[in-house]
Design an enzyme around this catalytic site. Structure first.
Site, PDB file in Angstrom:
ATOM      1  N   ARG A  35       0.855  -1.375   0.017  1.00 34.24           N
ATOM      2  CA  ARG A  35       0.010   0.055  -0.251  1.00 34.24           C
ATOM      3  C   ARG A  35       1.032   1.134  -0.085  1.00 34.24           C
ATOM      4  NH1 ARG A  35      -5.460   1.551   3.250  1.00 34.24           N
ATOM      5  NH2 ARG A  35      -6.233  -0.035   1.388  1.00 34.24           N
ATOM      6  N   HIS A  55      -6.884   0.878  -6.727  1.00 34.62           N
ATOM      7  CA  HIS A  55      -7.282  -0.036  -5.616  1.00 34.62           C
ATOM      8  C   HIS A  55      -7.802  -1.384  -6.346  1.00 34.62           C
ATOM      9  CE1 HIS A  55      -7.699  -1.269  -1.660  1.00 34.62           C
ATOM     10  NE2 HIS A  55      -8.522  -0.304  -1.278  1.00 34.62           N
ATOM     11  N   ASP A  92     -17.206   7.206  -2.588  1.00 35.07           N
ATOM     12  CA  ASP A  92     -15.733   7.053  -1.713  1.00 35.07           C
ATOM     13  C   ASP A  92     -15.288   8.548  -1.094  1.00 35.07           C
ATOM     14  OD1 ASP A  92     -13.519   6.380  -0.629  1.00 35.07           O
ATOM     15  OD2 ASP A  92     -12.529   6.499  -2.508  1.00 35.07           O
ATOM     16  N   CYS A 148     -16.400   1.987  -0.423  1.00 34.41           N
ATOM     17  CA  CYS A 148     -15.438   0.971  -0.082  1.00 34.41           C
ATOM     18  C   CYS A 148     -14.861   1.048   1.343  1.00 34.41           C
ATOM     19  CB  CYS A 148     -14.191   1.299  -0.956  1.00 34.41           C
ATOM     20  SG  CYS A 148     -13.804   3.130  -0.898  1.00 34.41           S
ATOM     21  N   ARG A 204     -14.251  -8.532   0.755  1.00 34.20           N
ATOM     22  CA  ARG A 204     -12.662  -8.284   0.506  1.00 34.20           C
ATOM     23  C   ARG A 204     -11.914  -9.465   0.799  1.00 34.20           C
ATOM     24  NH1 ARG A 204     -10.464  -3.138   0.892  1.00 34.20           N
ATOM     25  NH2 ARG A 204      -8.656  -4.288  -0.035  1.00 34.20           N
TER      26      ARG A 204
HETATM   27  N1   CP Z   1     -11.417  -0.065   1.625  1.00 32.59           N
HETATM   28  C1   CP Z   1     -10.165  -0.058   1.923  1.00 32.59           C
HETATM   29  O1   CP Z   1      -9.174  -0.418   1.445  1.00 32.59           O
HETATM   30  O2   CP Z   1     -10.157   0.192   3.496  1.00 32.59           O
HETATM   31  P1   CP Z   1      -8.816   0.214   4.186  1.00 32.59           P
HETATM   32  O3   CP Z   1      -8.194   1.643   3.944  1.00 32.59           O
HETATM   33  O4   CP Z   1      -9.342   0.285   5.732  1.00 32.59           O
HETATM   34  O5   CP Z   1      -7.889  -1.014   3.987  1.00 32.59           O
HETATM   35  N1  NVA Z   2      -9.726   6.745  -1.977  1.00 29.18           N
HETATM   36  C1  NVA Z   2      -9.510   6.394  -0.721  1.00 29.18           C
HETATM   37  C2  NVA Z   2      -9.474   4.775  -0.645  1.00 29.18           C
HETATM   38  C3  NVA Z   2      -9.543   4.304   0.873  1.00 29.18           C
HETATM   39  C4  NVA Z   2      -9.833   2.792   0.723  1.00 29.18           C
HETATM   40  C5  NVA Z   2      -8.081   6.474  -0.271  1.00 29.18           C
HETATM   41  O1  NVA Z   2      -7.176   6.307  -1.409  1.00 29.18           O
HETATM   42  O2  NVA Z   2      -7.862   7.148   0.804  1.00 29.18           O
END
Ligand code: CP
Ligand code: NVA
Length: 319
Positions: free
Chosen positions: A102, A129, A222, A262, A290
């Site tokens: 990430r 994502h 989102d 999400c 998920r």
């Molecule tokens: N939706 C999602 O990726 O959640 P987190 O940021 O909690 O992993």
């Molecule tokens: N668009 C958001 C998604 C989090 C799961 C971010 O990147 O923070």
């Protein structure tokens, strides 16, 4: 080496197979089955940003499949600070059977994958994502019976989640409508790539959500301020006013329309609490999925895409 950095990399039938397997794995899980398909395997997780769902669902998936996981966050996971991304990748990928990243920059995921001797999974970057999109498409399949022919209206920012869900819809023959304020839509390179790779789908950019949701099977939203964009928050709150998914907007949609998010949600910004908690929200079904979607992904990457002999760094020996 097959990686999972983006949904662009999958053909529609591969994506469809993954979703079917995810649904089978969910049914098996609900029967109490925990087949140790990944016994002895190790998943590395390197996270530059916070996470609940992605981290916990991958760790739970590995445990249920008989494997284990190693989580590295900052400062231990400070790739590119303590040592270079390639050096980090070349070391960690010898201990793990797959690595979930990430990151802030999508380039970091690509650079890591280029130097990794095990499969790499994008667990969210600024551009994509894809793990989220897998679970989302699985959820649409579960709720509606099919993804093909459905219309998903994404209200808000054309961000990492929107891009991955748009590509997934495009690969599976669904229509994706982005209702975003000016300046927050998809850029031209993305649209060109979509036209090349997503011939089965249809992508429409429509500024006003009130003119789009009457066609929606799904309304998706989102956060307006993604992780890493916190300095823009005040400006974004102004630009996205009018893009909230609330009871008034939902009233303009057909009665079968479902709401997706999400998570995490900023209640009172992109979505109201009554909608997120309401009977038409499937956000927590998405969150649960998920884990099942990622089990299917791990199985596919580790058991179907590469033989163990292919995995591992080259060994130097003095002859
Ligand atoms: N939706 C999602 O990726 O959640 P987190 O940021 O909690 O992993
Ligand atoms: N668009 C958001 C998604 C989090 C799961 C971010 O990147 O923070």
């Amino acid at each position: 080496m097959t990686h999972f950095l983006s949904l662009w990399d999958l053909e529609g039938d591969q994506l469809n197979d993954l979703l079917q397997d995810a649904l089978r794995l969910k049914a098996a899980h609900q029967r109490g089955e925990r087949p140790p398909l990944l016994a002895g395997r190790v998943l590395g997780l390197v996270f530059e940003k916070p996470s609940l769902r992605t981290r916990a669902s991958f760790e739970a998936a590995m445990a249920q499949l008989g494997g284990t996981s190693v989580f590295l966050s900052n400062p231990d996971g400070a790739m590119g600070v303590r040592e270079s991304v390639p050096d980090f990748a070349r070391s960690l990928s010898q201990y793990a059977d797959a690595v979930v990243l990430r990151t802030f920059k999508h380039k970091t995921v690509e650079e890591f994958a280029a130097h990794s001797c095990c499969p790499v999974i994008n667990g969210l970057s600024d551009a994509e994502h894809p793990c989220q999109a897998l679970a989302d498409l699985m959820t649409v399949q579960e709720v509606f019976g099919d993804v093909r022919g459905r219309t998903l209206v994404f209200v808000g920012d054309g961000n990492n989640v929107a891009r991955s869900v748009a590509v997934g819809c495009g690969k599976l023959g669904a229509r994706f409508i982005l209702a975003a304020p000016e300046g927050y839509g998809f850029d031209e390179p993305f649209l060109q790539a979509y036209r090349r790779h997503c011939r089965a789908g249809e992508l429409v950019q429509n500024g006003d959500p009130r003119h789009a949701v009457d066609q929606a099977d799904i309304i998706y939203t989102d956060v307006w301020t993604s992780m890493g964009q916190e300095a823009e928050r005040e400006l974004r709150l102004q630009h996205f006013a009018g893009y909230q998914v609330n009871a008034d907007l939902l009233a303009l949609a057909p009665s079968h329309t479902r709401v997706m998010h999400c998570l995490p949600a900023h209640r009172g910004e992109e979505v109201t609490g009554d909608v997120l908690d309401g009977a038409r929200s499937i956000a927590f079904q998405q969150a649960g999925n998920r884990m099942h979607a990622q089990k299917a992904l791990l199985k596919w990457l580790l058991l179907e895409q590469q033989a163990p002999a292919e995995v591992g760094a080259p060994i130097s020996r003095v002859p």
